[in-house]
Design an enzyme around this catalytic site. Structure first.
Site, short mmCIF file in Angstrom:
data_model
loop_
_atom_site.label_atom_id
_atom_site.label_comp_id
_atom_site.label_asym_id
_atom_site.label_seq_id
_atom_site.Cartn_x
_atom_site.Cartn_y
_atom_site.Cartn_z
N ASP A 36 -34.67 25.95 110.22
CA ASP A 36 -34.19 25.65 111.58
C ASP A 36 -34.35 24.15 111.85
O ASP A 36 -34.86 23.41 111.00
CB ASP A 36 -34.96 26.49 112.62
N ASP B 132 -34.12 37.67 97.65
CA ASP B 132 -33.49 36.35 97.66
C ASP B 132 -32.22 36.40 98.51
O ASP B 132 -31.11 36.37 97.99
CB ASP B 132 -33.18 35.93 96.22
N HIS C 164 -33.49 30.82 103.34
CA HIS C 164 -33.05 30.84 104.75
C HIS C 164 -33.04 29.40 105.24
O HIS C 164 -34.10 28.81 105.49
CB HIS C 164 -34.01 31.70 105.58
N GLU D 126 -37.71 31.99 103.74
CA GLU D 126 -37.47 30.68 104.33
C GLU D 126 -38.22 29.63 103.50
O GLU D 126 -39.01 29.96 102.60
CB GLU D 126 -37.94 30.66 105.80
O1 9MR Z 1 -45.13 29.96 109.14
C1 9MR Z 1 -45.07 30.69 110.35
C2 9MR Z 1 -45.81 31.99 110.15
O2 9MR Z 1 -47.18 31.75 109.92
C3 9MR Z 1 -45.62 32.88 111.36
O3 9MR Z 1 -46.17 34.16 111.08
C4 9MR Z 1 -44.13 33.02 111.68
C5 9MR Z 1 -43.84 33.88 112.90
O4 9MR Z 1 -44.33 33.30 114.04
O5 9MR Z 1 -43.58 31.73 111.89
C6 9MR Z 1 -43.64 30.93 110.75
O6 9MR Z 1 -43.06 29.69 111.01
C7 9MR Z 1 -41.67 29.64 111.21
C8 9MR Z 1 -41.45 29.03 112.57
O7 9MR Z 1 -41.91 29.91 113.56
C9 9MR Z 1 -40.01 28.62 112.82
N1 9MR Z 1 -39.50 27.81 111.75
C10 9MR Z 1 -39.62 28.45 110.45
C11 9MR Z 1 -41.06 28.75 110.14
C12 9MR Z 1 -41.19 29.35 108.74
O8 9MR Z 1 -40.62 30.61 108.64
#
Ligand code: 9MR
Length: 567
Positions: free
Chosen positions: A166, A536, A488, A545
């Site tokens: 994102d 994947d 992602h 991601e």
């Molecule tokens: O890395 C983050 C993980 O520890 C959390 O469980 C999750 C849900 O809140 O969010 C992950 O971080 C994401 C972030 O919220 C938005 N950008 C992508 C991040 C990686 O997936």
């Protein structure tokens, strides 16, 4: 979706002189004969596997194959048992030396507010600058707070790295990611070989400015963190789009308004910690910058002490991740440790030694992550010279060795050895980063003791990430015959738009997440054993991601491993 082999190897390489282990999937209760073949298909070694039985974490019954005694460098080796043959792999130190830089290149790709130029990344990954107020972007030039906050000012928060797939920019995981890159440099300067990160070592715009390139890359984010500081010294938790954008969305085509979330104690302490750490590292490189950093760090720390419980809203998850964290004693300890290591001031020392986290009290097999940062303070206190009693510094170092021992004991019982504690929450979002952060703990245990088993544990962790796992998959793009492709990501969205690229070499997938927190994972993976909860697919954001705070772990560990891999 991921046809798995019966013979699981690191799909990339085993380093000469170090242990070489693979996993056979077999319910047989007796040893099986394995054969190692060279690229011409000629058998060069053979031996017997050791049955290990059923393994609930992977859902496989496994045997251990140990072919350490074979040590001839080469490419295209395979391991066979009966009719089953592994993917090919090398015996070579070269791939990990490439990975040291490819994992760092990820950060240039993720830069915001600057063109990503073909001369550094190649044509397919080049893109124009984004989030600079050029339509349809709304820009990070003058970003207001969310409407409900009415903070009364705007901030120029151009620059920094996009978090992940994102276009949000978040202080708490930006903090740990930057710290980890800077720590790789600081560790190498004190205990290893920092010339690996010298000027000209990376392919970035600053590669001929006389400053080590790793520091240049980190500074791109340090400067952004400084910009997130509010007039009162607190730091805004994050800046991101008002609404989530679709997949794919090229950064320069993102038309969403950008908004600052509220300031938070956690973000403020991340800023304090990283700015204090950076001040120490730039002291002899750019004294003016070093002073600016220290002033920002002191101001942030004081603001956090005045606002010790301003927690980020766990429901602030529209258009960006929440990154909420309800415990900040660990961030206080980390920030105080960095400030003390940099300044020696008595007040910071009192906060360090008075913390419940002091002397690695909370270091355990869970390791560290963006929301649990006390071990970062421990690492700094163990590495950077400071005025603490020698016995206390020794106690910190010993804690790393004893947690490393716990990892090794657990790994010896696993079909696919990874330093990962699944006893409380299974495999979590970003589990690969946890594996690699724990590999950093093992690496430091080796640095502090010189005991070879800890070094070997670091390489075992890399083998897991690079293919010795129940999916026969390398979680690092571009590394191995079956490697992650469809991360992602809104720009590396080839799966959805063939005109866009795949994830570039050296990008790390988040990895198995047994909580299945996205619709694609739920559709495809329900009932999966923990280490198999991965696919994947670009839509599977809770397992596939990429993120800056995950690639920083890969960069730290691969850099360390490259240093230990000889010539
Ligand atoms: O890395 C983050 C993980 O520890 C959390 O469980 C999750 C849900 O809140 O969010 C992950 O971080 C994401 C972030 O919220 C938005 N950008 C992508 C991040 C990686 O997936």
């Amino acid at each position: 979706p991921n046809p798995a082999k019966k013979v699981q190897v690191d799909l990339v390489a085993y380093v000469p002189g170090l242990p070489k282990r693979a996993t056979l999937v077999s319910g047989a209760t007796t040893p099986q004969t394995w054969t190692l073949k060279n690229s011409a298909g000629v058998a060069v070694a053979s031996g017997q596997s050791t049955p290990k039985g059923a393994d609930a974490t992977s859902g496989d019954s496994t045997h251990l194959i140990d072919f350490s005694s074979f040590d001839t460098p080469g490419t295209g080796y395979t391991l066979s048992v009966g009719e089953d043959t592994s993917f090919p792999f090398d015996i070579s130190a070269d791939p990990v030396k490439r990975l040291r830089y490819d994992s760092l290149a990820f950060f240039y790709h993720q830069r915001s507010g600057t063109p990503i130029e073909a001369q550094y990344v190649g044509d397919e990954y080049a893109r124009p600058a984004a989030h600079l107020n050029v339509a349809p972007n709304q820009g990070d030039n003058n970003v207001p707070c969310r409407a409900d906050l009415a903070c009364g000012y705007t901030l120029d928060v151009r620059g920094g790295w996009y978090d992940a797939g994102d276009h949000g920019k978040y202080v708490v995981n930006g903090g740990i990611a930057t710290w980890q890159l800077l720590n790789a440099y600081e560790r190498a300067s004190r205990l290893g070989d920092a010339t690996a990160y010298r000027d000209g070592s990376m392919n970035i715009p600053e590669k001929a400015n006389g400053v080590p390139d790793l520091l240049d890359e980190a500074r791109w984010e340090v400067d952004f963190l400084l910009k997130m500081q509010a007039p009162d010294g607190m730091a805004h938790h994050k800046v991101h789009d008002a609404n989530w954008t679709a997949l794919p969305t090229r950064p320069e085509l993102d038309d969403q308004p950008r908004r600052l979330s509220a300031t938070s104690t956690a973000a403020t302490l991340n800023l304090a910690a990283v700015a204090a750490q950076a001040s120490r590292l730039w002291k002899s490189i750019d004294a003016t910058y070093s002073s600016t950093l220290l002033a920002a760090a002191r101001k942030a720390y004081a603001a956090a002490k005045a606002n010790p419980a301003k927690l980020a809203d766990p429901n602030d998850g529209t258009g960006g991740g929440a990154y909420s964290d309800d415990t900040v004693t660990d961030e206080f300890y980390w920030a105080a440790s960095e400030l003390y290591a940099t300044t020696g001031d008595a007040a910071y020392r009192t906060d360090v030694t008075g913390s419940s986290h002091y002397k690695a009290a909370s270091l355990n097999r869970g390791g560290f992550h963006w929301g649990g940062t006390a071990p970062l303070g421990d690492i700094t206190l163990a590495l950077a010279p400071n005025g603490l009693p020698a016995a206390d510094v020794s106690a910190i170092k010993s804690a790393f060795a004893s947690v490393a021992d716990q990892h090794l004991t657990a790994m010896a019982g696993m079909g696919y050895a990874a330093p990962y504690d699944n006893s409380t929450a299974g495999y979590v979002w970003g589990s690969n980063s946890t594996v690699l952060n724990n590999a950093q703990v093992l690496a430091l245990a080796f640095d502090f003791t010189g005991t070879a088993k800890y070094r070997d544990g670091v390489f075992e962790a890399l083998h897991y990430v690079l293919g010795r796992n129940p999916l026969s998959t390398s979680y690092v793009a571009g590394y191995g015959d079956q490697a992650m492709v469809n991360a992602h990501h809104r720009f590396w969205a080839h799966q959805n738009d063939p005109a866009l690229p795949i994830a570039p070499p050296g990008s790390l997938s988040g990895g198995p997440n047994s909580a299945l927190q996205d619709p694609v994972a739920q559709r495809l993976l329900t009932g999966c054993p923990q280490q198999k909860c991965w696919v994947d697919d670009i839509g599977a954001y809770s397992v596939n991601e990429v993120a800056i705070n995950w690639n920083s772990a890969l960069a730290w560990v691969s850099g360390w491993a490259a240093e230990k891999s000889g010539t």
